[in-house]
Design an enzyme around this catalytic site. Structure first.
Site, short mmCIF file in Angstrom:
data_model
loop_
_atom_site.label_atom_id
_atom_site.label_comp_id
_atom_site.label_asym_id
_atom_site.label_seq_id
_atom_site.Cartn_x
_atom_site.Cartn_y
_atom_site.Cartn_z
CB CYS A 125 -0.91 0.00 1.23
SG CYS A 125 -1.87 1.53 1.39
CG ASP A 156 -2.35 -3.64 -0.39
OD1 ASP A 156 -3.02 -3.63 0.66
OD2 ASP A 156 -2.00 -2.61 -0.99
CB VAL A 176 1.96 -14.21 -21.65
CG1 VAL A 176 0.92 -14.91 -20.77
CG2 VAL A 176 3.07 -13.61 -20.81
CD GLU A 177 7.78 -18.81 -19.91
OE1 GLU A 177 7.70 -19.88 -19.27
OE2 GLU A 177 8.23 -17.75 -19.42
CE1 TYR A 181 -4.99 -3.26 -2.78
CE2 TYR A 181 -7.28 -2.62 -2.52
CZ TYR A 181 -6.12 -3.15 -1.99
OH TYR A 181 -6.09 -3.56 -0.69
CD GLU A 182 -8.08 1.84 -7.29
OE1 GLU A 182 -9.07 1.69 -6.56
OE2 GLU A 182 -6.92 2.04 -6.83
#
Length: 116
Positions: free
Chosen positions: A31, A38, A53-54, A72-73
């Site tokens: 955070c 978080d 994607v590997e 978070y966003e």
């Protein structure tokens, strides 16, 4: 974050639309306000075009967030931006589900391309 970590491999079925779902139930970040950890789950759903994607590289990409102070966003949108720039998928959705903090949970989702 270092999107250069992300590696891809050729999609051997580029003429077919199919969905890949990747789930990381052990995602961690910090955070930016409290500096407390978080914990969340990252869900990536995409329809590949020429590449996929590997997963080992994706794991190391996720580890880049471990000590980063980031909202978070921002995490959700950064993951989408980095993956779409590397993969150029036909479609992608990133969902982040965050563990409760102070009794409140949060889920953030973003889709590319944006619906008009």
């Amino acid at each position: 974050m270092k999107k250069e970590i992300l590696e891809v491999f050729d999609n051997t079925f580029p003429g077919r639309d199919y969905t890949i779902e990747i789930v990381n139930p052990e995602f961690t970040s910090v955070c930016p306000i409290t500096a407390l950890p978080d914990f969340g789950t990252i869900i990536i759903r995409y329809i590949p075009d020429k590449s996929c994607v590997e997963l080992k590289s994706l794991k190391y990409y996720f580890l880049e967030f471990r000590n980063a102070g980031i909202f978070y966003e921002n995490i959700t949108n950064t993951i989408l931006d980095d993956l779409t720039s590397v993969l150029q998928p036909r479609e992608m959705t990133v969902i982040t589900q965050w563990k409760a903090r102070g009794g409140i949970t949060e889920t953030v989702s973003v889709t590319w391309p944006q619906k008009q």
